[in-house]
Design a protein around this motif. Structure first.
Motif, mmCIF file in Angstrom:
data_model
loop_
_atom_site.group_PDB
_atom_site.id
_atom_site.type_symbol
_atom_site.label_atom_id
_atom_site.label_comp_id
_atom_site.label_asym_id
_atom_site.label_seq_id
_atom_site.Cartn_x
_atom_site.Cartn_y
_atom_site.Cartn_z
ATOM 1 N N LEU A 102 0.874 -1.174 0.000
ATOM 2 C CA LEU A 102 0.000 0.000 0.000
ATOM 3 C C LEU A 102 0.906 1.217 0.000
ATOM 4 N N TYR A 103 0.669 2.152 -0.899
ATOM 5 C CA TYR A 103 1.660 3.216 -1.043
ATOM 6 C C TYR A 103 1.040 4.511 -1.580
ATOM 7 N N PRO A 104 1.698 5.650 -1.319
ATOM 8 C CA PRO A 104 1.242 6.939 -1.852
ATOM 9 C C PRO A 104 1.567 7.070 -3.334
ATOM 10 N N ASP A 105 0.974 8.043 -3.982
ATOM 11 C CA ASP A 105 1.058 8.176 -5.438
ATOM 12 C C ASP A 105 2.470 8.346 -5.972
ATOM 13 N N TYR A 106 3.362 8.954 -5.180
ATOM 14 C CA TYR A 106 4.705 9.247 -5.700
ATOM 15 C C TYR A 106 5.547 7.992 -5.890
ATOM 16 N N PHE A 107 5.156 6.884 -5.247
ATOM 17 C CA PHE A 107 5.988 5.682 -5.200
ATOM 18 C C PHE A 107 5.695 4.775 -6.393
ATOM 19 N N THR A 108 6.739 4.195 -6.967
ATOM 20 C CA THR A 108 6.579 3.222 -8.060
ATOM 21 C C THR A 108 7.248 1.915 -7.644
ATOM 22 N N PRO A 109 6.474 0.930 -7.244
ATOM 23 C CA PRO A 109 7.060 -0.311 -6.721
ATOM 24 C C PRO A 109 7.611 -1.232 -7.796
ATOM 25 N N ASP A 110 8.626 -2.014 -7.427
ATOM 26 C CA ASP A 110 9.085 -3.114 -8.275
ATOM 27 C C ASP A 110 9.184 -4.357 -7.399
ATOM 28 N N ILE A 111 9.569 -5.469 -7.970
ATOM 29 C CA ILE A 111 9.525 -6.741 -7.257
ATOM 30 C C ILE A 111 10.376 -6.746 -5.998
ATOM 31 N N SER A 112 11.478 -6.018 -5.982
ATOM 32 C CA SER A 112 12.355 -6.011 -4.814
ATOM 33 C C SER A 112 11.674 -5.390 -3.597
ATOM 34 N N ASP A 113 10.701 -4.515 -3.826
ATOM 35 C CA ASP A 113 10.016 -3.844 -2.720
ATOM 36 C C ASP A 113 9.136 -4.794 -1.905
ATOM 37 N N PHE A 114 8.872 -5.986 -2.447
ATOM 38 C CA PHE A 114 8.015 -6.941 -1.728
ATOM 39 C C PHE A 114 8.809 -7.842 -0.785
ATOM 40 N N GLU A 115 10.139 -7.773 -0.857
ATOM 41 C CA GLU A 115 11.018 -8.477 0.080
ATOM 42 C C GLU A 115 10.668 -9.958 0.199
ATOM 43 N N ILE A 116 10.590 -10.593 -0.959
ATOM 44 C CA ILE A 116 10.263 -12.014 -1.045
ATOM 45 C C ILE A 116 11.475 -12.778 -1.581
ATOM 46 N N ALA A 117 11.715 -13.960 -1.038
ATOM 47 C CA ALA A 117 12.769 -14.830 -1.542
ATOM 48 C C ALA A 117 12.177 -16.197 -1.869
ATOM 49 N N LEU A 118 12.708 -16.833 -2.905
ATOM 50 C CA LEU A 118 12.318 -18.189 -3.271
ATOM 51 C C LEU A 118 13.435 -19.132 -2.852
ATOM 52 N N LEU A 119 13.110 -20.054 -1.945
ATOM 53 C CA LEU A 119 14.102 -21.005 -1.449
ATOM 54 C C LEU A 119 13.880 -22.382 -2.068
ATOM 55 N N GLU A 120 14.921 -22.921 -2.647
ATOM 56 C CA GLU A 120 14.886 -24.292 -3.168
ATOM 57 C C GLU A 120 15.165 -25.246 -2.010
ATOM 58 N N ILE A 121 14.297 -26.242 -1.855
ATOM 59 C CA ILE A 121 14.480 -27.252 -0.812
ATOM 60 C C ILE A 121 15.211 -28.430 -1.458
ATOM 61 N N ARG A 122 16.511 -28.511 -1.227
ATOM 62 C CA ARG A 122 17.310 -29.575 -1.845
ATOM 63 C C ARG A 122 17.283 -30.818 -0.951
ATOM 64 N N TYR A 123 16.954 -31.958 -1.550
ATOM 65 C CA TYR A 123 16.858 -33.205 -0.793
ATOM 66 C C TYR A 123 17.073 -34.389 -1.741
ATOM 67 N N PRO A 124 17.413 -35.576 -1.221
ATOM 68 C CA PRO A 124 17.637 -36.756 -2.070
ATOM 69 C C PRO A 124 16.310 -37.342 -2.554
ATOM 70 N N SER A 125 15.813 -36.849 -3.670
ATOM 71 C CA SER A 125 14.484 -37.226 -4.160
ATOM 72 C C SER A 125 14.398 -38.685 -4.616
ATOM 73 N N LYS A 126 15.530 -39.350 -4.801
ATOM 74 C CA LYS A 126 15.477 -40.751 -5.244
ATOM 75 C C LYS A 126 14.971 -41.680 -4.140
#
Length: 263
Positions: free
Chosen positions: A76-100
């Motif tokens: 939620l933001y005022p009119d002057y602001f232009t958000p991009d993906i970095s502003d959402f502070e999200i990370a994608l974590l890969e869960i590495r495991y022995p899938s076999k």
């Protein structure tokens, strides 16, 4: 401008605490003129925030507009602001495991995060799985908590490594559309017909707190459902009410539903 008390009339009583929080965020943007970033919210909560933002003429953008996910963070933001993906502070974590040896499931990963880390659901978003891989979206500030706090899931050793959003697992929603007949719009009647259960079995699911409607836990057997509602039933998956097709000559209600496979 719509008064607050009128806004409440457009949503259920279960939504009141979240509406209050949403109004608090909006007033903070109005008072400080700086953006406010929410935790992860579900699609129903996303809808509420967009309605509130539109009502109070506050700019609003979802992380889902940059990365398609079910759970999103809202800015939620005022009119002057232009958000991009970095502003959402999200990370994608890969869960590495022995899938076999064994395949991780959505349920096993969710249970480990909730029970082992003891974190609130709002700190992480979608959990994605396929035959060999698994991923989870998290609040970027809590990456160390996830990496240090989880070394095993379902007896399998795992590690969590951040990966780019372009590596996101692409999992299409798998559902089956069908028509059912119900005697009333009661939740227990719907579950009985849709899941091919006795009325008693459907009632027991609700009583055991295994049923959510629009992401809210529902414990009333006579809770009235409506077109557009998303119902989640533990161990059965999810179903969405798509269309009301009127009544039969015997006064049965004809509904079109989508049955979504359990993740």
């Amino acid at each position: 401008m719509m008064p607050d008390k009128v806004i409440y009339q457009h949503f259920s009583s279960e939504d009141v605490p979240f509406i209050d929080k949403g109004l608090e965020w909006i007033r903070r943007v109005e008072d400080t003129y700086v953006p406010v970033l929410t935790a992860f919210v579900n699609p129903h909560q996303e809808h509420i925030l967009k309605v509130l933002a539109g009502t109070y003429e506050i700019a609003c953008k979802s992380s889902g507009e940059f990365i398609h996910t079910e759970y999103v963070r809202i800015l939620l933001y005022p009119d002057y602001f232009t958000p991009d993906i970095s502003d959402f502070e999200i990370a994608l974590l890969e869960i590495r495991y022995p899938s076999k040896f064994e395949q991780l499931t959505h349920a096993k990963i969710l249970g480990t995060i909730i029970n082992q880390l003891g974190v609130d659901r709002k700190l992480f978003g979608d959990i994605l799985v396929d035959e060999k891989r698994a991923q989870v979206f998290v609040n970027r500030a809590f990456i160390p908590l996830f990496q240090d706090g989880i070394q095993k899931i379902a007896r399998l050793p795992i590690s969590l490594e951040e990966c780019p959003f372009t590596d996101k697992i692409m999992s299409a929603t798998d559902y089956r559309e069908q028509e059912i007949l119900i005697s009333s719009f009661r939740l227990d009647a719907l579950l009985s017909s849709a899941l091919k259960l006795s009325r008693k079995q459907a009632s027991q699911l609700i009583e055991k707190k295994s049923v959510q409607v629009n992401y809210h836990l529902v414990e009333k057997l006579d809770y009235l459902i409506d077109v557009g509602d998303l119902i989640s039933v533990r161990k059965f998956g999810r179903l969405k009410i798509v269309k009301d097709n009127g009544q039969t000559k015997k006064n049965k209600i004809k509904l079109t539903i989508q049955l979504l496979l359990s993740k």
